[in-house]
Design a protein around this motif. Structure first.
Motif, short mmCIF file in Angstrom:
data_model
loop_
_atom_site.label_atom_id
_atom_site.label_comp_id
_atom_site.label_asym_id
_atom_site.label_seq_id
_atom_site.Cartn_x
_atom_site.Cartn_y
_atom_site.Cartn_z
N ALA A 1 14.23 38.83 40.13
CA ALA A 1 15.56 38.58 40.69
C ALA A 1 16.64 38.86 39.66
O ALA A 1 16.42 38.77 38.44
CB ALA A 1 15.65 37.13 41.15
N ALA A 2 17.82 39.22 40.15
CA ALA A 2 18.95 39.55 39.28
C ALA A 2 19.71 38.30 38.87
O ALA A 2 20.89 38.35 38.55
CB ALA A 2 19.88 40.53 39.97
N VAL A 3 19.07 37.16 38.92
CA VAL A 3 19.66 35.90 38.49
C VAL A 3 18.62 35.17 37.66
O VAL A 3 17.49 35.63 37.49
CB VAL A 3 20.07 35.03 39.71
CG1 VAL A 3 21.22 35.67 40.46
CG2 VAL A 3 18.88 34.81 40.64
N SER A 4 19.00 34.01 37.13
CA SER A 4 18.06 33.21 36.37
C SER A 4 16.83 32.88 37.22
O SER A 4 16.96 32.67 38.43
CB SER A 4 18.74 31.92 35.93
OG SER A 4 17.81 30.98 35.43
N PRO A 5 15.63 32.82 36.63
CA PRO A 5 14.42 32.53 37.43
C PRO A 5 14.50 31.24 38.22
O PRO A 5 13.82 31.08 39.23
CB PRO A 5 13.32 32.46 36.36
CG PRO A 5 13.83 33.26 35.22
CD PRO A 5 15.32 33.09 35.21
N LEU A 6 15.35 30.31 37.78
CA LEU A 6 15.43 29.02 38.45
C LEU A 6 16.48 28.98 39.57
O LEU A 6 16.40 28.13 40.46
CB LEU A 6 15.76 27.92 37.44
CG LEU A 6 14.57 27.38 36.63
CD1 LEU A 6 15.05 26.51 35.49
CD2 LEU A 6 13.62 26.61 37.53
N THR A 7 17.45 29.87 39.52
CA THR A 7 18.53 29.80 40.50
C THR A 7 18.01 29.94 41.92
O THR A 7 17.24 30.84 42.23
CB THR A 7 19.57 30.91 40.22
OG1 THR A 7 20.07 30.74 38.89
CG2 THR A 7 20.73 30.83 41.20
N ASN A 8 18.44 29.02 42.77
CA ASN A 8 18.07 28.99 44.20
C ASN A 8 16.59 28.67 44.43
O ASN A 8 16.13 28.77 45.58
CB ASN A 8 18.40 30.32 44.89
CG ASN A 8 19.89 30.56 45.02
OD1 ASN A 8 20.69 29.67 44.75
ND2 ASN A 8 20.26 31.75 45.42
N ARG A 9 15.88 28.29 43.40
CA ARG A 9 14.48 27.93 43.56
C ARG A 9 14.35 26.43 43.85
O ARG A 9 15.32 25.67 43.75
CB ARG A 9 13.65 28.27 42.30
CG ARG A 9 13.78 29.68 41.81
CD ARG A 9 13.28 30.70 42.81
NE ARG A 9 11.86 30.54 43.12
CZ ARG A 9 11.14 31.42 43.80
NH1 ARG A 9 11.72 32.54 44.23
NH2 ARG A 9 9.88 31.21 44.06
N THR A 10 13.14 25.99 44.18
CA THR A 10 12.83 24.59 44.39
C THR A 10 11.69 24.20 43.45
O THR A 10 10.65 24.84 43.45
CB THR A 10 12.41 24.31 45.85
OG1 THR A 10 13.48 24.68 46.72
CG2 THR A 10 12.09 22.84 46.06
#
Length: 493
Positions: free
Chosen positions: A116-125
């Protein structure tokens, strides 16, 4: 009394393998937004409160367009992992423990980047169960208030833009609950376990080899523990039991740390300190971990062999080490405690204590060393303790795994800094902190503890300090039980 060990063995763990869900297990309460106070579920069967209604875990991650409005400070550009600096910032003479969420240590690049083009944690659960009803660490924030591990997780979720779901589990049911959840197909991001249950806890975990760069080192993740666990267990640096001692109670010109640095710290020097301590009416040693002495053989008593649990409890090198220690114990003088006296390092009446980082005490200066070696030119040993994370064995989604391991690294970094702060309070900082962490990484032994095995071996281990026990006979009685426990447990490795 000839005792340098007090054997305290856990009797409560059972190797639960049922796939059905016990009545006393509840799954995490969903936190609607990271900014809200975390809601947790406590499945302690002794809890007198009425359990909250169970909410099912989502079978898949929320779509980005469904969560964007809920997640503050969303990152729109990829956050590159910082390179590991040449020197450890926690070892700087000017180091001051962080009072905020981020901490001093950055991501090292140990965990491979996601697509993903964002941090691995962004929008994750991130979904976890706690290993115990007590947080693994805490620190003091800018306002002077204590921030627990769980509160830190909540604040991290808010800052990093991910959803956190955690459920507080009583230690007696934690691993059973995690096993049941995994077998039922529930999405746990990580397995959390305590040091005294690693043997069974690792049956729920898989190696993270596919998702990490083994060539990258980190100041916050213990590389020694990763290597000893087949790249499975994530733990902070410096979370060990070591031999802490009070220099003021030692014979003149005697320093275990200096002797250890020269590989001259042996059981003979230990005996001399013990004898002198008894003559001063100070308790020579506080120690509650007989398995730690087995590491003087150079091997962990409970370890991995070809990816399976293996025992060195009766290996030739272990028996040789125990023979030396048994002789040493027979030569040590009796210590008679003074009635109604509380003995502790803080009370200035204990010379040595094999323990995790002790609490700083006024007017008592403490320092550290490994357990003494059996002979010169051989380093002493320490053992790992504390809390660990592992990747669940049924996790197959690459992006979910990388997000979970990124969370694990941030957790390790913050945990490591908390430990560094405790050491600093004892005066252990700068180059001395580097000596401590070097000892932890190079002389530490990972014991895959299994309470059932330690219970079965209790009489055998008691023979270290009880000359009336025939250790060979004691092991022959326990041998089949120990082997059966290992055989059954290895079905799940």
């Amino acid at each position: 009394m000839k005792r340098i060990l007090a054997i305290l063995l856990c009797l409560c763990l059972t190797l639960g393998v049922a796939a059905c869900k016990p009545d006393n297990i509840t799954y995490p309460t969903v936190i609607q937004t990271p900014g809200q106070s975390a809601e947790v579920t406590d499945s302690d069967p002794t809890d007198k409160e009425t359990p909250t209604e169970e909410e099912p875990l989502p079978e898949e991650e929320p779509a980005a367009d469904e969560t964007a409005a809920e997640l503050p400070n969303e990152t729109t550009e990829e956050t590159p992992a910082a390179e590991v600096p040449h020197s450890n910032p926690l070892a700087a003479e000017t180091f001051t423990p962080s009072k905020g969420v981020p901490g001093t240590l950055s991501l090292s690049g140990k965990v491979l980047p996601g697509s993903a083009a964002v941090s691995p944690l962004t929008n994750r659960t991130i979904v976890i169960y706690t290993a115990d009803g007590t947080p693994a660490f805490s620190y003091t924030n800018e306002k002077g208030n204590a921030v627990t591990e769980w509160q830190w997780m909540e604040q991290l979720a808010e800052e990093q833009g991910f959803i956190l779901k955690y459920s507080i589990k009583n230690k007696a049911v934690s691993l059973k609950a995690q096993r049941t959840a995994l077998y039922a197909g529930k999405k746990l991001s990580l397995v959390q376990m305590d040091a005294d249950e690693l043997g069974v806890g690792m049956t729920l975990c898989r190696s993270a080899t596919d998702y990490i760069d083994e060539a990258v080192s980190s100041f916050g993740i213990s590389g020694a523990i990763l290597n000893a666990s087949n790249q499975t267990l994530f733990a902070p640096v410096g979370n060990i039991k070591a031999l802490w001692y009070n220099p003021a109670l030692l014979p003149q010109e005697t320093d275990p740390a200096a002797m250890a640095a020269a590989n001259q710290w042996t059981v003979e020097q230990f005996k001399a300190i013990y004898n002198d301590s008894v003559s001063k009416s100070a308790l020579p040693l506080e120690m509650e971990d007989p398995l730690a002495w087995a590491t003087l053989s150079g091997r962990s008593p409970l370890t991995l062999l070809d990816g399976k649990l293996d025992s060195n409890l009766y290996a030739r090198v272990t028996r040789d080490a125990f023979s030396v220690l048994r002789t040493m114990n027979e030569e040590l003088p009796d210590f008679t405690p003074v009635p109604d006296t509380v003995y502790s390092l803080a009370n200035n009446n204990v010379t040595m204590a094999y323990t995790a980082i002790p609490t700083a005490a006024k007017e008592v200066t403490l320092t550290f060393a490994p357990l003494p070696a059996l002979e010169t030119e051989t380093p002493g040993t320490v053992t790992y303790t504390g809390t660990y994370f592992g990747l669940p064995k049924y996790e197959t989604d690459e992006e979910s795994a990388k997000a979970a391991l990124t969370f694990a690294e941030l957790w390790c970094n913050r945990y490591t800094e908390v430990l560094a702060g405790k050491l600093q309070a004892l005066g252990i900082k700068g180059s001395t902190y580097e000596t401590y962490t070097s000892m932890a990484e190079n002389q530490g032994h990972l014991i895959l503890r299994q309470p059932e095995i330690e219970e079965a071996a209790a009489t055998y281990l008691q023979g270290l300090t009880d000359p009336l026990i025939d250790m060979d006979e004691a092991y022959s009685v326990a041998k089949s039980k120990i082997e059966n426990i290992i055989t059954v447990q290895n079905l799940y490795y």
